[in-house]
Scaffold this active site. Structure first.
Site, PDB file in Angstrom:
ATOM      1  N   ASP A   1       0.898  -1.155   0.000  1.00  0.00           N
ATOM      2  CA  ASP A   1       0.000   0.000   0.000  1.00  0.00           C
ATOM      3  C   ASP A   1       0.935   1.202   0.000  1.00  0.00           C
ATOM      4  O   ASP A   1       1.546   1.521   1.028  1.00  0.00           O
ATOM      5  CB  ASP A   1      -0.894   0.006   1.244  1.00  0.00           C
ATOM      6  CG  ASP A   1      -1.904   1.141   1.232  1.00  0.00           C
ATOM      7  OD1 ASP A   1      -1.581   2.211   0.661  1.00  0.00           O
ATOM      8  OD2 ASP A   1      -3.003   0.989   1.790  1.00  0.00           O
ATOM      9  N   HIS A   2       1.079   1.854  -1.152  1.00  0.00           N
ATOM     10  CA  HIS A   2       2.135   2.870  -1.269  1.00  0.00           C
ATOM     11  C   HIS A   2       1.922   4.046  -0.325  1.00  0.00           C
ATOM     12  O   HIS A   2       2.868   4.760  -0.012  1.00  0.00           O
ATOM     13  CB  HIS A   2       2.283   3.348  -2.721  1.00  0.00           C
ATOM     14  CG  HIS A   2       1.151   4.186  -3.227  1.00  0.00           C
ATOM     15  ND1 HIS A   2       0.035   3.644  -3.811  1.00  0.00           N
ATOM     16  CD2 HIS A   2       0.967   5.527  -3.230  1.00  0.00           C
ATOM     17  CE1 HIS A   2      -0.792   4.613  -4.156  1.00  0.00           C
ATOM     18  NE2 HIS A   2      -0.249   5.771  -3.824  1.00  0.00           N
TER      19      HIS A   2
ATOM     20  N   HIS B   1      -6.129   2.352   1.304  1.00  0.00           N
ATOM     21  CA  HIS B   1      -5.417   3.528   1.797  1.00  0.00           C
ATOM     22  C   HIS B   1      -6.100   4.157   3.014  1.00  0.00           C
ATOM     23  O   HIS B   1      -5.467   4.402   4.045  1.00  0.00           O
ATOM     24  CB  HIS B   1      -5.307   4.586   0.691  1.00  0.00           C
ATOM     25  CG  HIS B   1      -4.698   4.091  -0.573  1.00  0.00           C
ATOM     26  ND1 HIS B   1      -3.638   3.215  -0.597  1.00  0.00           N
ATOM     27  CD2 HIS B   1      -4.985   4.354  -1.878  1.00  0.00           C
ATOM     28  CE1 HIS B   1      -3.302   2.961  -1.855  1.00  0.00           C
ATOM     29  NE2 HIS B   1      -4.112   3.637  -2.637  1.00  0.00           N
TER      30      HIS B   1
END
Length: 495
Positions: A178-179, A241
Site C-alpha cells: 500500500d504505497h 489507503h
C-alpha cells in the site's frame, strides 16, 4: 557503505507502467545508494517477445531524469534479463526456473528471491501456485511475495485469493503493498502520536472532537477507465489507503515498535470500527460521480474512454466512521476521497474540543474561541500545522486563530526517498511494519462490503449521477454529512 542484500527479483508484469514508473527507478536508487550491489539480478516477465537488450533499453529509458550517471545506469541495467512468459503455462515456469537458477549462481545470490506481482490480480493465485509447484521457491534462501492492490473485490474474493497464495507462501513471506504506507508523513503518524507527551496525552475522546481525512485528486480517471469502471472510489481508495491511515490514527500505543506489535494494535483499531447495518449506510456514507465542469473543458466520467454511458460507478466517497472502544467512543472519523476535485491534496485534520469555559466571553465584542486543529499534510506539501487561539494585536482581548507551522523544505523533499523505494527496501530486509497483514485486509473488507452492497445491489437506489462538477469538492451531501453533526470540513479549498 550501507548494508547490502543479495536477491533475485522476478517481476511479473515487467513491461507495464508500474514497473517503468516506480519499480525500476526505485531499484536504481537502492543500487545507487549501495543497498544493492553486484549480488542481485532482475528477471522481467510478460507476454511481449522482447530480448534482454531491448528490455535493458526500456529500463535505461525509465531512468531518464532519475540520474545522469550513464556508467552507473549501464552497470545497473546489465543485471536485467527478460523472459516472455504466459503465467498460465506450466512450461514457462520450467524455463523461468532454469534462468533463475543460472542467475543465482552467476551473481552468488544464495537463493534469495523477491517475487513481485505487478499485473492483474486475477493471476495472483495462479502465479503463486506455479511458483510452488515448479520449485521456484528456494529452500536455501528467503522467498518474499510482493503484491499490488487491489486485493480482492470483496471479502469473499479476497479470502479466496489469500487462501490460494497461502498454499505456497506463509503470511510472514507476503508483503501487500500500500504505497500510502511508504509516504514520509504517513510514517510520521506514530512518531507524532507516541513520541510526544502532548499528543500522547490528548489523543482520545476526552480532548478530540473529530478526525478528518481527505484524499483529494484533481485528475479524472484518465487512461485507467477500464480498471476504474470495475473498481470505483470505494475499492480503489477506502478499503486500502483510507482504512490503513485510520488504523494508524486510532490504534493504541504498541508495546514496542516492531511489526508484530504494531499490526496487533492496528487490527484492534480496525476491529473496533462499527460495521454499519444496511439501513444505516445512506445516513453515514455518500457517493458521487463527476460531471463536466462549468466551462465544459473537462469531460464527465460517463464521457471518458471505456466508461459505460449510464455508469453508476462512484468517483467520490465520503463517510462517517464510528469506533466502538473506550478511547474513541463518540468521536466521528470523517473520510472522503474523490477524483476531479479542486486540487490534489492529502490531509489529516485532528479537531480538538473547545475549552470548557471561555473566560473571554461570548458577547458581540468577543469572538467565540475556535477549536484547535492539528493538520498533517501528506502531499503535495509535507507539513505539520497546529492552529490555536491567540489574542488579536491591539486593544482589548479579542481572539483569532494562529498557525504554528512547519513544512519540509524543497531540498528535504527532494532528498526524501520515494514511497516505493522505501517499501522495496523494507521488503528486501524482511521488515513488515509498513505492509498490510491479511487480518487487516479482511477487517477492512468487512466494513466496506456492507456499503458496497447497499450501493450496488439496491434496486430502490435513487442516486442520480453525475452529482458534482469537475473542479468542486464533491457532492453537497458531503458537507451535510458534517454539518448535521455541527461540524464542517477543515480542508476546504473552495472557501
Amino acid at each position: 557503505m550501507e548494508t547490502q542484500q543479495k536477491a533475485l527479483f522476478i517481476i511479473f508484469g515487467g513491461t507495464g507502467d508500474l514497473a517503468k514508473r516506480k519499480l525500476y527507478p526505485s531499484l536504481f536508487k537502492l543500487f545507487e545508494k549501495g543497498f544493492l550491489n553486484e549480488n542481485f539480478a532482475v528477471i522481467g516477465t510478460a507476454r511481449r517477445p522482447w530480448t534482454d537488450d531491448f528490455y535493458r533499453n526500456v529500463v535505461t529509458e525509465s531512468l531518464v531524469g532519475v540520474s545522469g550517471d550513464k556508467t552507473k545506469i549501464a552497470d545497473f541495467a546489465s543485471h536485467f534479463y527478460y523472459q516472455s512468459h504466459d503465467v498460465t503455462d506450466v512450461a514457462h515456469y520450467i524455463t523461468l526456473k532454469k534462468l533463475a537458477d543460472d542467475l543465482d549462481a552467476k551473481y552468488q545470490i544464495e537463493g534469495n528471491r523477491m517475487f513481485y506481482l505487478a499485473m492483474s490480480p486475477q493471476f495472483f493465485g495462479t502465479i503463486a501456485t506455479h511458483l510452488g509447484s515448479q520449485n521456484l521457491v528456494t529452500k536455501n534462501g528467503f522467498n518474499r511475495l510482493i503484491i499490488e492492490k487491489p486485493f480482492g473485490r470483496d471479502f469473499e474474493s479476497a479470502k479466496k485469493l489469500n487462501d490460494e497464495i497461502a498454499n505456497t507462501f506463509d503470511e510472514s513471506q507476503i508483503f501487500r503493498i500500500d504505497h500510502y504506507l511508504g509516504k514520509e508523513m504517513i510514517q510520521n503518524i506514530p512518531a507524532i502520536r507516541f513520541g510526544n507527551i502532548i499528543t500522547q496525552t490528548l489523543w482520545n475522546n476526552k480532548y478530540i472532537d473529530n478526525i478528518q481525512l481527505t484524499l483529494s485528486e484533481s485528475l479524472g480517471v484518465e487512461e485507467r477507465g477500464g480498471y476504474y469502471e470495475t473498481s470505483g472510489a470505494m475499492r480503489d481508495m477506502f478499503q486500502n489507503h483510507i482504512m490503513q491511515v485510520v488504523s494508524l490514527l486510532t490504534m493504541d500505543m504498541p508495546k514496542e515498535f516492531v511489526a508484530s506489535e504494531i499490526r496487533k494494535e492496528k487490527l484492534k483499531a480496525l476491529e473496533a470500527i462499527r460495521i454499519l447495518k444496511p439501513e444505516e449506510v445512506d445516513a453515514n456514507f455518500i457517493r458521487g460521480q463527476y460531471g463536466a465542469n462549468k466551462a465544459g473543458t473537462e469531460k464527465a466520467y460517463r464521457d471518458e474512454e471505456q466508461i459505460a454511458p449510464d455508469s453508476m460507478m462512484e468517483t467520490f466517497i465520503a463517510g462517517r466512521l464510528m469506533i466502538d472502544n473506550e478511547r474513541w467512543s463518540g468521536v466521528p472519523v470523517y473520510v472522503r476521497s474523490g477524483k476531479r476535485l479542486v486540487e490534489k491534496n492529502t490531509e489529516i485534520n485532528i479537531v480538538f474540543k473547545n475549552v470548557e469555559k471561555n473566560i473571554f466571553g461570548t458577547s458581540d465584542e468577543h469572538e467565540h474561541l475556535g477549536k484547535d486543529v492539528l493538520t498533517i499534510t501528506i502531499e503535495p506539501d509535507e507539513r505539520f500545522r497546529l492552529t490555536i487561539n491567540t489574542k488579536e494585536i491591539g486593544q482589548g482581548f479579542n481572539t483569532n486563530k494562529t498557525n504554528l507551522d512547519y513544512v519540509n523544505s524543497p531540498e528535504t523533499k527532494a532528498n526524501t526517498p520515494e514511497a516505493y523505494e522505501k517499501l522495496l527496501l523494507d521488503a528486501l530486509n524482511g521488515i513488515a511494519i509498513n505492509f498490510a497483514h491479511w487480518n487487516e485486509v479482511a477487517k477492512a473488507w468487512n466494513v466496506a462490503d456492507v456499503i458496497l452492497n447497499s450501493w450496488h445491489n439496491n434496486d430502490d437506489d435513487k442516486t442520480i449521477f453525475p452529482n458534482y462538477l469537475s473542479g468542486s469538492m464533491g457532492p453537497e451531501a458531503s458537507a451535510k454529512l458534517l454539518t448535521d453533526d455541527g461540524n464542517y470540513w477543515i480542508y476546504n479549498p473552495e472557501k
